[in-house]
Design a protein around this motif. Structure first.
Motif, mmCIF file in Angstrom:
data_model
loop_
_atom_site.group_PDB
_atom_site.id
_atom_site.type_symbol
_atom_site.label_atom_id
_atom_site.label_comp_id
_atom_site.label_asym_id
_atom_site.label_seq_id
_atom_site.Cartn_x
_atom_site.Cartn_y
_atom_site.Cartn_z
ATOM 1 N N ARG A 22 0.822 -1.213 0.000
ATOM 2 C CA ARG A 22 0.000 0.000 0.000
ATOM 3 C C ARG A 22 0.853 1.259 0.000
ATOM 4 O O ARG A 22 0.473 2.279 -0.568
ATOM 5 C CB ARG A 22 -0.942 -0.002 1.205
ATOM 6 N N GLY A 23 2.012 1.196 0.658
ATOM 7 C CA GLY A 23 2.895 2.355 0.672
ATOM 8 C C GLY A 23 3.406 2.707 -0.713
ATOM 9 O O GLY A 23 3.511 3.880 -1.070
ATOM 10 N N LYS A 24 3.704 1.679 -1.516
ATOM 11 C CA LYS A 24 4.156 1.935 -2.882
ATOM 12 C C LYS A 24 3.021 2.512 -3.726
ATOM 13 O O LYS A 24 3.249 3.383 -4.578
ATOM 14 C CB LYS A 24 4.681 0.654 -3.510
ATOM 15 N N ALA A 25 1.805 2.038 -3.478
ATOM 16 C CA ALA A 25 0.654 2.596 -4.191
ATOM 17 C C ALA A 25 0.464 4.061 -3.815
ATOM 18 O O ALA A 25 0.197 4.913 -4.673
ATOM 19 C CB ALA A 25 -0.611 1.797 -3.873
ATOM 20 N N LEU A 26 0.617 4.368 -2.517
ATOM 21 C CA LEU A 26 0.505 5.752 -2.069
ATOM 22 C C LEU A 26 1.570 6.622 -2.729
ATOM 23 O O LEU A 26 1.292 7.741 -3.176
ATOM 24 C CB LEU A 26 0.636 5.832 -0.548
ATOM 25 N N LEU A 27 2.783 6.099 -2.818
ATOM 26 C CA LEU A 27 3.866 6.856 -3.450
ATOM 27 C C LEU A 27 3.563 7.120 -4.926
ATOM 28 O O LEU A 27 3.800 8.229 -5.428
ATOM 29 C CB LEU A 27 5.185 6.085 -3.317
ATOM 30 N N GLU A 88 -10.026 2.300 -10.434
ATOM 31 C CA GLU A 88 -9.319 3.540 -10.150
ATOM 32 C C GLU A 88 -7.926 3.565 -10.764
ATOM 33 O O GLU A 88 -7.499 4.565 -11.360
ATOM 34 C CB GLU A 88 -9.222 3.743 -8.624
ATOM 35 N N GLY A 89 -7.177 2.479 -10.604
ATOM 36 C CA GLY A 89 -5.819 2.433 -11.132
ATOM 37 C C GLY A 89 -5.778 2.595 -12.636
ATOM 38 O O GLY A 89 -4.938 3.322 -13.177
ATOM 39 N N ARG A 90 -6.672 1.917 -13.327
ATOM 40 C CA ARG A 90 -6.701 1.996 -14.794
ATOM 41 C C ARG A 90 -6.990 3.427 -15.259
ATOM 42 O O ARG A 90 -6.393 3.910 -16.224
ATOM 43 C CB ARG A 90 -7.751 1.036 -15.348
ATOM 44 N N ARG A 133 -8.136 9.240 -7.611
ATOM 45 C CA ARG A 133 -7.107 9.194 -6.564
ATOM 46 C C ARG A 133 -7.740 9.217 -5.178
ATOM 47 O O ARG A 133 -7.264 8.535 -4.258
ATOM 48 C CB ARG A 133 -6.127 10.359 -6.722
ATOM 49 N N TYR A 134 -8.832 9.993 -5.010
ATOM 50 C CA TYR A 134 -9.466 10.084 -3.697
ATOM 51 C C TYR A 134 -10.145 8.765 -3.315
ATOM 52 O O TYR A 134 -10.012 8.295 -2.179
ATOM 53 C CB TYR A 134 -10.489 11.222 -3.683
ATOM 54 N N THR A 135 -10.895 8.186 -4.238
ATOM 55 C CA THR A 135 -11.584 6.938 -3.916
ATOM 56 C C THR A 135 -10.592 5.804 -3.731
ATOM 57 O O THR A 135 -10.806 4.924 -2.895
ATOM 58 C CB THR A 135 -12.613 6.599 -5.005
ATOM 59 N N TYR A 197 2.225 -0.275 -9.497
ATOM 60 C CA TYR A 197 1.988 -0.331 -8.055
ATOM 61 C C TYR A 197 0.540 -0.129 -7.610
ATOM 62 O O TYR A 197 0.189 -0.503 -6.490
ATOM 63 C CB TYR A 197 2.861 0.707 -7.346
ATOM 64 N N VAL A 198 -0.306 0.468 -8.436
ATOM 65 C CA VAL A 198 -1.697 0.697 -8.029
ATOM 66 C C VAL A 198 -2.577 -0.368 -8.662
ATOM 67 O O VAL A 198 -2.547 -0.565 -9.877
ATOM 68 C CB VAL A 198 -2.181 2.101 -8.450
ATOM 69 N N PRO A 199 -3.378 -1.093 -7.861
ATOM 70 C CA PRO A 199 -4.271 -2.106 -8.445
ATOM 71 C C PRO A 199 -5.194 -1.492 -9.494
ATOM 72 O O PRO A 199 -5.617 -0.330 -9.375
ATOM 73 C CB PRO A 199 -5.077 -2.599 -7.227
#
Length: 404
Positions: A22-27, A88-90, A133-135, A197-199
């Motif tokens: 999750r930290g990598k996704a946040l980054l 969201e990632g897509r 990004r918010y959701t 990094y983001v699903p």
């Protein structure tokens, strides 16, 4: 708020860098905020060069900013629906790629018509990213939504603090086109980070509704009419008006009314956003702990008083100090949107926030044209006092939200 609580909040949000990712996704999300929002703020800094290149008066220059924000507003609801439906990632990856292509169009624009068209496309491209990004952050960090949103928006302010001054130097020294073009390699890096990094979908297969019907529209409407969401949304809309107008004209105001050089104006503009790098995480943490009333009243009270003082000050040091005191308003977006996200049902988070952001940006997008017209008439200082009045309106709206 104690230092121990702040450290605990940050640790809980960045947990997972070595573990669940999750930290990598946040980054990755924070990096995309840094780039996409930073690129938007290149416009105010290169506005003097654009005015010279295309022969624009302040009213027409304000219209260019209005077009950017109207396009951004128009894309919020589709972006929210697509985030709910496709993931969201897509959508964030698609937004980054589309925005990069439109930056190329802006650089190659050879006429004012093409510049306006490319600006519309950039606004639409960035809009797709706005809600997702918010959701995504709410899905990834449900216990610390305010803090995670604050970190992502702090990264956006870092982009607004760093990218525009660099663009301003390049535009003045070489050509305004380079002020946009130098960001293109960053788009490649950010798009890859989001993809890796983001699903593709952070909210799972049950997010969103199957079709847009009268029933679903009523469902969205009834959810947004709840008093906490309604007044929080109204405060956000007024804040967007203040933020878009202030950021759109502050460098030009410093040059034309306060007699500062373009370089000094760019540095002060960057310092405004640099303060936001610290303000936004703290605002998010304050929201998580104290709720919207106390946190939003504090930041807007300080900023509103500073906006009242601005037209009456002269000299670098007083104006630099008041610039730093206006900056706390940057925490308002973190606080208000965190409040709205938590008030909207999970199955329509993206759509609901998209509707609110569209409304807010559509209303606020008109303000640069009006503001620029008043500036052309010789009422630049009075227009900034009007922004201080709007800060007071935000305070009145927040007082209508029931205490948590």
């Amino acid at each position: 708020m104690s230092h121990g609580h702040i450290r605990s909040s940050v640790r809980s949000v960045v947990a997972g860098v070595q573990g669940d990712g999750r930290g990598k996704a946040l980054l990755a999300i924070a990096s995309s905020s840094f780039l996409l929002i930073g690129v938007q703020m290149v416009y105010p800094v290169v506005l003097p060069e654009l005015r010279a290149a295309y022969g624009l008066n302040l009213g027409t220059a304000g219209m260019l900013l209005t077009v950017l924000w109207i396009a951004n507003a128009a894309g919020q609801v589709p972006g929210g629906i697509l985030a709910d439906r496709l993931g969201e990632g897509r959508i964030m990856v698609a937004s980054t790629v589309i925005s990069a292509i439109t930056v190329v169009f802006i650089v190659l624009a050879g006429s004012i018509v093409l510049l306006f068209l490319a600006t519309v496309l950039l606004g639409l491209g960035i809009a797709l990213f706005g809600v997702a990004r918010y959701t995504a952050l709410d899905d990834l960090f449900p216990e610390r939504v305010g803090t995670s949103v604050g970190i992502a928006l702090a990264a956006a302010d870092a982009g607004q603090a760093l990218l525009p001054p660099i663009a301003g130097v390049l535009a003045a020294a070489v050509a305004w086109q380079l002020g946009f073009a130098y960001t293109l390699p960053l788009f490649v890096v950010v798009a890859l980070a989001l993809w890796i990094y983001v699903p593709g979908s952070t909210s799972g297969p049950d997010s969103g509704f199957d079709s847009v019907s009268r029933e679903t529209i009523r469902y969205v409407g009834s959810s947004l009419r709840k008093r906490p969401v309604l007044y929080g949304s109204a405060a956000f809309i007024v804040y967007m008006t203040v933020w878009i107008t202030f950021t759109g004209f502050y460098p030009t105001y410093l040059i034309e009314e306060k007699g500062m050089s373009a370089t000094v104006a760019g540095v002060l503009f960057g310092s405004f956003f640099a303060v936001g790098v610290g303000i936004k995480p703290l605002s998010g943490m304050a929201y998580d702990r104290f709720g919207i009333r106390l946190s939003l009243l504090t930041v807007m009270g300080i900023s509103g008083a500073a906006l009242v003082a601005l037209p009456f000050l002269e000299g670098l040091v007083p104006i630099a100090l008041v610039t730093l005191l206006i900056a706390p308003m940057l925490g308002s977006g973190t606080i208000a949107q965190s409040h709205i996200i938590e008030g909207v049902p999970d199955d329509i988070k993206g759509t609901g926030l998209g509707v609110i952001r569209t409304g807010g940006m559509a209303v606020a997008a008109v303000s640069p044209t009006i503001f620029g017209t008043f500036a052309d008439w010789g009422y630049f200082n009075e227009a900034f006092l009007g922004l201080a009045g709007l800060a007071g309106v935000i305070i009145l709206l927040v007082l209508q939200i029931p205490p948590e």
